[in-house]
Structure formats: structure tokens, C-alpha cells
Design a protein around this motif. Structure first.
Motif, PDB file in Angstrom:
ATOM      1  N   ARG A  55      -3.891   2.834   5.482  1.00  0.00           N
ATOM      2  CA  ARG A  55      -2.999   1.770   5.946  1.00  0.00           C
ATOM      3  C   ARG A  55      -2.305   2.074   7.267  1.00  0.00           C
ATOM      4  O   ARG A  55      -1.668   1.190   7.838  1.00  0.00           O
ATOM      5  N   ASP A  66       3.788  -1.679   0.158  1.00  0.00           N
ATOM      6  CA  ASP A  66       3.588  -1.807   1.602  1.00  0.00           C
ATOM      7  C   ASP A  66       3.727  -0.425   2.229  1.00  0.00           C
ATOM      8  O   ASP A  66       4.240   0.505   1.615  1.00  0.00           O
ATOM      9  N   PHE A  67       3.258  -0.300   3.450  1.00  0.00           N
ATOM     10  CA  PHE A  67       3.205   0.998   4.137  1.00  0.00           C
ATOM     11  C   PHE A  67       4.587   1.629   4.254  1.00  0.00           C
ATOM     12  O   PHE A  67       4.765   2.806   3.966  1.00  0.00           O
ATOM     13  N   GLN A  68       5.567   0.843   4.668  1.00  0.00           N
ATOM     14  CA  GLN A  68       6.911   1.379   4.904  1.00  0.00           C
ATOM     15  C   GLN A  68       7.542   1.903   3.609  1.00  0.00           C
ATOM     16  O   GLN A  68       8.143   2.979   3.598  1.00  0.00           O
ATOM     17  N   THR A  69       7.402   1.162   2.532  1.00  0.00           N
ATOM     18  CA  THR A  69       7.963   1.585   1.247  1.00  0.00           C
ATOM     19  C   THR A  69       7.277   2.858   0.753  1.00  0.00           C
ATOM     20  O   THR A  69       7.934   3.793   0.285  1.00  0.00           O
TER      21      THR A  69
END
Length: 160
Positions: free
Chosen positions: A56, A104-107
Motif C-alpha cells: 500500500r 487504511d495505510f495511515q491507521t
């Protein structure tokens, strides 16, 4: 010769402080071995997460940082397996963790960052549980690698 606050055991004995001298190589070897097994499980879980994170990642820089952490986690699992085998004469029996869904990537990156900091604390505690230099050497290598990973992930998060 100055040793500051830390006196080698042989000097503590000489100075007449027998409470400072411990001949046991572990404060609690059974608990230490349980922590090794938990650490192996955690390293495997991190490998799964980092594979998904790398896919990702949006930039080559992000991919490189995540790949570096992944490669270290593979090395850590190997080191912990060897450590367990050297201490017990048996191969560790550890279940494989399930693959977690990444929202998601940030989480997921934040979760990886927090997991790395927890690993630093775990390896620090394990370091303090033994007086065996070769075991401490393994723990300090793991501890410093995990701290480095948290720094790498922190840098990626700052970039987002």
C-alpha cells in the motif's frame, strides 16, 4: 577504576554487599522463555502487517523503509528461535498469527509505530531479566532495531 552506579558482581562481593551478587543467570527463566515465545508470535504478526503495508505504500522511500523493517523482523524471528533453542534444547512451538485487515495505510502505520515501541519495552524488560552476556547481546540488538523501526515509521507518518 571507576564503575559509577553499576558494580560488577566480583567487586560487589569484595565490597561486602552480598545482596548485590546474584549467581542466577535469570530472574525468572520460565517467564523469560514465555516472553521469547510471545516475541516470536509478535515478530510474525509484524511480518504480515509489513507485507501489506509495503504493497500500500505510495512512494519508493516508504516502500524501502517498510521493507527494511520487514527484513529485520524476519531476522528477529530467526534470532529468537535460536535463542529459545539454545536455552531449552527444543524448537519453539508458536502458532502463526492471523492476518489482520488493514483499514487504511495511515491507521496501519500508526499501529505499526505503536507496536514497535511496545517491542522496545518488551526487549528492554527481557534484557534486564538476565545476566547472561550473550542473551543480553541478542536483546540489545532487537531493542535497537525496533527503536529504529519506530523512527522510520514516524518519519513516514510525518510525510503523509
Amino acid at each position: 577504576m571507576y564503575y559509577g552506579a553499576y558494580w560488577p558482581a566480583e567487586y560487589a562481593r569484595f565490597m561486602g554487599r552480598p545482596e548485590d551478587v546474584s549467581s542466577a543467570p535469570f530472574t525468572d527463566q520460565t517467564h523469560f522463555l514465555q516472553l521469547v515465545l510471545q516475541a516470536i508470535y509478535n515478530e510474525r504478526a509484524a511480518q504480515l502487517l509489513y507485507r501489506d503495508l509495503e504493497v500500500r505504500a505510495e512512494t519508493p522511500f516508504q516502500k524501502r523503509q517498510i521493507r527494511h523493517a520487514y527484513d529485520d523482523e524476519v531476522k528477529h524471528e530467526r534470532l529468537l528461535n535460536q535463542l529459545y533453542h539454545n536455552l531449552t534444547g527444543q524448537h519453539p512451538q508458536v502458532a502463526n498469527p492471523p492476518r489482520k485487515e488493514i483499514p487504511d495505510f495511515q491507521t496501519a502505520l500508526r499501529s505499526a509505530f505503536e507496536d514497535e515501541l511496545e517491542a522496545v519495552e518488551l526487549y528492554r524488560d527481557m534484557y534486564l531479566m538476565t545476566s547472561l552476556t550473550w542473551v543480553r547481546d541478542v536483546m540489545i540488538q532487537l531493542l535497537t532495531d525496533e527503536f529504529e523501526h519506530s523512527t522510520r515509521f514516524s518519519y513516514i507518518r510525518a510525510e503523509l
